[in-house]
Every structure is written in structure tokens, then in C-alpha cells.
Design an enzyme around this catalytic site. Sequence first.
Site, PDB file in Angstrom:
ATOM      1  N   ALA A  17      84.754 -48.072  79.359  1.00 44.13           N
ATOM      2  CA  ALA A  17      84.199 -46.933  78.563  1.00 44.13           C
ATOM      3  C   ALA A  17      83.659 -45.892  79.343  1.00 44.13           C
ATOM      4  O   ALA A  17      83.504 -44.625  78.781  1.00 44.13           O
ATOM      5  CB  ALA A  17      83.377 -47.429  77.655  1.00 44.13           C
ATOM      6  N   ARG A  22      81.328 -39.870  89.386  1.00 49.45           N
ATOM      7  CA  ARG A  22      81.470 -39.718  90.845  1.00 49.45           C
ATOM      8  C   ARG A  22      83.242 -39.384  91.124  1.00 49.45           C
ATOM      9  O   ARG A  22      83.355 -39.140  92.195  1.00 49.45           O
ATOM     10  CB  ARG A  22      80.990 -41.270  91.394  1.00 49.45           C
ATOM     11  N   ARG A 341     119.540 -37.243  87.658  1.00 51.84           N
ATOM     12  CA  ARG A 341     118.560 -37.322  86.628  1.00 51.84           C
ATOM     13  C   ARG A 341     119.019 -38.243  85.434  1.00 51.84           C
ATOM     14  O   ARG A 341     119.856 -39.000  85.479  1.00 51.84           O
ATOM     15  CB  ARG A 341     118.719 -35.774  85.855  1.00 51.84           C
TER      16      ARG A 341
HETATM   17  C1  UD1 Z   1      78.209 -52.127  88.394  1.00 55.88           C
HETATM   18  C2  UD1 Z   1      76.879 -53.391  88.482  1.00 55.88           C
HETATM   19  C3  UD1 Z   1      76.416 -53.463  90.130  1.00 55.88           C
HETATM   20  C4  UD1 Z   1      77.871 -54.048  90.924  1.00 55.88           C
HETATM   21  C5  UD1 Z   1      78.992 -53.217  90.691  1.00 55.88           C
HETATM   22  C6  UD1 Z   1      80.359 -53.757  91.162  1.00 55.88           C
HETATM   23  C7  UD1 Z   1      75.638 -52.959  86.557  1.00 55.88           C
HETATM   24  C8  UD1 Z   1      74.541 -52.580  86.067  1.00 55.88           C
HETATM   25  N1  UD1 Z   1      75.642 -52.878  87.823  1.00 55.88           N
HETATM   26  O1  UD1 Z   1      77.687 -51.261  89.019  1.00 55.88           O
HETATM   27  O2  UD1 Z   1      75.567 -54.500  90.122  1.00 55.88           O
HETATM   28  O3  UD1 Z   1      77.327 -54.359  92.032  1.00 55.88           O
HETATM   29  O4  UD1 Z   1      79.158 -52.885  89.287  1.00 55.88           O
HETATM   30  O5  UD1 Z   1      81.233 -53.115  91.154  1.00 55.88           O
HETATM   31  O6  UD1 Z   1      76.279 -53.629  85.824  1.00 55.88           O
HETATM   32  N2  UD1 Z   1      80.932 -49.256  81.834  1.00 55.88           N
HETATM   33  C9  UD1 Z   1      81.029 -49.260  80.452  1.00 55.88           C
HETATM   34  N3  UD1 Z   1      80.178 -48.848  79.549  1.00 55.88           N
HETATM   35  C10 UD1 Z   1      79.105 -48.556  80.154  1.00 55.88           C
HETATM   36  C11 UD1 Z   1      78.876 -48.418  81.469  1.00 55.88           C
HETATM   37  C12 UD1 Z   1      79.732 -48.808  82.275  1.00 55.88           C
HETATM   38  O7  UD1 Z   1      82.228 -49.493  79.869  1.00 55.88           O
HETATM   39  O8  UD1 Z   1      77.915 -48.161  79.208  1.00 55.88           O
HETATM   40  C13 UD1 Z   1      82.002 -49.677  82.617  1.00 55.88           C
HETATM   41  C14 UD1 Z   1      82.689 -48.518  83.232  1.00 55.88           C
HETATM   42  O9  UD1 Z   1      83.686 -47.854  82.719  1.00 55.88           O
HETATM   43  C15 UD1 Z   1      83.158 -49.483  84.704  1.00 55.88           C
HETATM   44  C16 UD1 Z   1      82.474 -50.626  84.669  1.00 55.88           C
HETATM   45  O10 UD1 Z   1      81.716 -50.663  83.354  1.00 55.88           O
HETATM   46  O11 UD1 Z   1      84.770 -49.888  84.499  1.00 55.88           O
HETATM   47  C17 UD1 Z   1      81.209 -50.696  85.785  1.00 55.88           C
HETATM   48  O12 UD1 Z   1      80.433 -49.548  85.414  1.00 55.88           O
HETATM   49  P1  UD1 Z   1      80.047 -48.523  86.882  1.00 55.88           P
HETATM   50  O13 UD1 Z   1      79.168 -47.381  86.393  1.00 55.88           O
HETATM   51  O14 UD1 Z   1      81.119 -48.484  87.674  1.00 55.88           O
HETATM   52  O15 UD1 Z   1      79.073 -49.781  87.672  1.00 55.88           O
HETATM   53  P2  UD1 Z   1      78.562 -49.819  89.164  1.00 55.88           P
HETATM   54  O16 UD1 Z   1      77.242 -48.453  89.251  1.00 55.88           O
HETATM   55  O17 UD1 Z   1      79.723 -49.703  89.922  1.00 55.88           O
HETATM   56 CA    CA Z   2      81.771 -49.473  89.813  1.00 57.69          CA
END
Ligand code: UD1
Ligand code: CA
Length: 504
Positions: A17, A22, A341
Site C-alpha cells: 500500500a 525513497r 511488428r
Molecule cells: C520494514 C520493517 C523492518 C524490516 C524491513 C525489511 C516495519 C515497521 N519495519 O521496514 O523492520 O527490516 O521492512 O525490508 O515493519 N506498507 C503498507 N502500508 C503501510 C506501510 C507499509 O502497505 O502503512 C508496505 C509497503 O508498501 C512495503 C512494505 O509494507 O511494501 C514495507 O514497508 P516499508 O516502508 O518499506 O518498510 P521498511 O522501512 O523497509
Molecule cells: Ca522496505
Amino acid sequence: MPKPRRHTPTAAIVLAAGKGTRMKTRRAKVLHEVCGRPLAYFPVKRALEVEADPVVVVVGYQAEEVEAALRLHLPDAPLRFVLQKEQLGTAHAVLSARAALRGFDGQILILSGDAPLITAETLRTVIEKRGRSALGFATMLLENPTGYGRVVHAPHGGPALVVEEKDAAPEERTIKEVNAGLYCADAAFLWKTLGRVGAKNAQREFYLTDLVALAAEGPGAIAARVMPLEATGVNDQEELSLAARAMTRHISQALMKAGVTLEDPERFDCDDGVEVGADTVIEPSVRLRGRTRIGSGCRIGQGSILKDMTVADGVVVNPYCVCESSSIERAALVGPFTRLRPGAEVGEGVHLGNFVELKKTRMGKGAKANHLTYLGDATVGAGVNVGCGTVTCNYDGEKKHPTTIGDGAFIGSDAILVAPITIGDGAYVAAGSTLTEDVPPGALALGRSRQVNKEGWAAGRKAAKETAVKEAKAKRADGARPREERPVESRRKSAGNARSPTLA
Ligand code: UD1
Ligand code: CA
């Protein structure tokens, strides 16, 4: 450790979601592609491979596009989509999948939509390690753990908590064991415990990682160590490029194992799902995209790009061809610099050469078009020879019209075939013809004016030219003399006086 129940039903939740700030793009992170698939495709596919049913995808940012992309790449999969309106954190994201899993009693895999390199094997490891405990989660050792949640262990026991980078104390930041973002939880435990997750942290988010501490206080959590590369997430453009390289390497290795020769795997791009038969040689800088299938014993020349192509056995595609949504039958020879094509059907043993373009055109067995030719909306019979510079004029500015060329016909060089038109079997078209009418089988069509030879014309032209040059020179010499020296006649002329001279 107690053995897992043999047939614990498995469901999966894939978190997709977030915007992916970044990445610095307008497009949602999970829609960025690796080897021809959106990032989120891979964790969903891996979950399906371990028979998770259903797979619930949590979407939010660009929800419709993410859903459409996944449905396109996984048309028959048991997917459910739930909307997380506001991205309040990973725990909040999982909670939004609750309604979609009402009544499900088993284990729930939780995967990140941004971790494309995860393997089904890794999912099985986490499932097995969890056994019957409430929660299992994957951890990995990273030389540079920056950005990941760090895993803190209890002095005499299992994992005690996961602390996010932004919340970590300096000594916690030195921990190299990180949370990979892959979990397997007992459904009842998950829903009961998620309600207790708060947002008192540096990011004011509901962290899914708090489950570890909550499990540690009660039933305990199990950490399953996995290989770093597999679980590495994509958070920025550089990581996206690294994931693409790693994925391509996997694909290359699988092809080589199956008997494909890759002259330089480091200079090869291949989408997920492409198939290539044994004994096929792929030269450097080739790109195979989409649903391309290549038979065995082929050669694909340097710099060629094939997308959604079907290529039979023994085909040679010479360097620098661009081919899309078409088929090439056995032992055909294509290129260099051929463009196919969509909708080209290149028959068995056909030869197509440089700067030949086909669109929605069928080339019959053994037909040839070796140079500088455009064939659009055409049906070309077996054994036809299409001369250099032949053009089918298939478009009248409004509609496309068909061209049919019968078996064994011979089309001379530089023929312009104005469609709709039919050239009969075995007919000959004279070079340089512009044809607007059908040609009967076996006939010779001449569509150009008769040649006229003018004897001695060149010498006459030369003489005329020489005279003209002499006259021009004389005139210039005259004009260059000072005014007083010029005869009156010439002065009058230059003054525009047309009267005849009277003074001498
Ligand atoms: C997360 C973990 C971290 C871990 C890392 C591994 C948490 C708080 N942290 O951090 O411990 O080391 O993944 O890759 O979980 N997403 C949603 N809804 C939200 C927030 C995020 O669907 O409200 C989804 C994002 O789209 C993404 C995934 O969850 O695909 C991970 O979110 P991201 O923000 O990338 O987490 P990290 O900071 O990488
Ligand atoms: Ca991540």
C-alpha cells in the site's frame, strides 16, 4: 520443537500500500518492474507457490493500478485486494486485511511487496521453523544493516524485540541481525495481538515488528535465519537496479542449467517467464521480454530485442533485430536489422534481411525478402521472392487494405503494390512497377512507362553547356571594366535603355 500439522491451511498477506517515498517517483514503488514484472508480483507468486489461498494484497497508493497490474500478471490466482486508505504503518496494513480473512483458521504468511528476491524455499523454512508457535519471522545477517529493523535477543532465549532504525539506540544500531520483513503467524494470535500494537515511536506508525515483543511476552517468537539476498527489500532506485541484476542472474543460471549457451550472462536481459530451448546460443546484449518462447538449436544475434515472440527450433536471428508479438517458424533466417511488428508470421525456412519490416503479414514457406522492404497486412505465398525496395501501400489515410501474393510469384525490385491487390500464383512483377490492379496467375505485370533512349543526347547537352559558360564569362569581363572605358552601347544597356545605338 513440535512438528507442524501436516496440512495447516495457509493464507498470505502481501503489503503493497505504501508510496515508496525513497524511490522519488510518482509511480508506486511496487509497480516498478524487475525482469518484466511489477515488484509486488514476486512475493505474491512465491506465496502462491507454497499454496497460500487466498493471497490478500493490501493496496493503498495507486491502488487501482497495483490491482490491475497483479491481475494482469496472475490472471487465475486466488487473489483478494483490500484497501488501506491511509498508510499508518505495517501493522495497520495487516489489520486492513482482517475482514478479507474472516473465518480463516490456520497460518498466515505476511510478506513485503517490495522484496522480489524471496524464494518459495525461504517461505517454507519460515513455515517449518515456526512449527506450532505463535509467530515465526525471518532474520538475516547484513554487513551494513542500515535502514532495517534490528533483532534484539533476550539474554537467555529467543528474540525479544525488533527495533526500527529510527528508534534504535546507538548500541542497538551496531546489531547486524535484521528483520527481513517476512512472517508466519497463527491466525488467532495475529488478530488478537495486532489490536495491542500502538504507535508510540519515532515515526508515529503502527509497526508490525511490535508483534515480536508482544509474542516474546507471551507464547514466544521464533527467528528463522535466511540468506540475505533473498529477502533484501527494494527501497530506492539503486536497490531496484540491484534486484533486477540479481533476478537476471537467477534466470540466466536456470537457462544455462537447461542447456542454453549465454555468451555473456552479464550482458543479457531476460524477463521472468521467458522460455529458451537447449542448444540455443544467445549472443551478448540480447533482450528477451514478456512471454517470449524460443525453441532449441537457435541462434539469437547480438543486440536483438524479442518481445512476446514465438520462435521455433533451428531459427537464426542475426544481430540487431527488433521483433514483437510475432512467430518465426522452423529454420527461418532473420536479420540483421529486421523488424517484426505485431502479427508477423514468418514461415518455415523464410529469409528476411536487413531493413525489412513486416506487420500483420504471413510469409509462406521458403519465401524471401532480403533487403529494404515493407510488407504490411500481406499474405505472401510459399517460395515467393520479394525484391529489394518492395513496398505494400496498405494505408490510404483512412483504412488498411490487404495484399495477397500467390505461391511462387516473383516481385521485382522497387515494386509499389497499392492495396487492396492480389498477385496471382507464379506471376512476375517487373522491377520499378507501381501496381494498382490485380495480376492474374502466371502473368507478367509492368506498371511503369516505357523507356525512351535519345541517341547522342549527352554530346549535345555538353556542347550547349560549354556555349553557355563562354557567354557568361564574356558578360562578366565586360561588367568588370570601369564605367568610362565601357562602350556607350553597353552603358546604355546597363542603364536600362533599350533604344538601338546611334553613336559610334
Ligand atoms: C520494514 C520493517 C523492518 C524490516 C524491513 C525489511 C516495519 C515497521 N519495519 O521496514 O523492520 O527490516 O521492512 O525490508 O515493519 N506498507 C503498507 N502500508 C503501510 C506501510 C507499509 O502497505 O502503512 C508496505 C509497503 O508498501 C512495503 C512494505 O509494507 O511494501 C514495507 O514497508 P516499508 O516502508 O518499506 O518498510 P521498511 O522501512 O523497509
Ligand atoms: Ca522496505
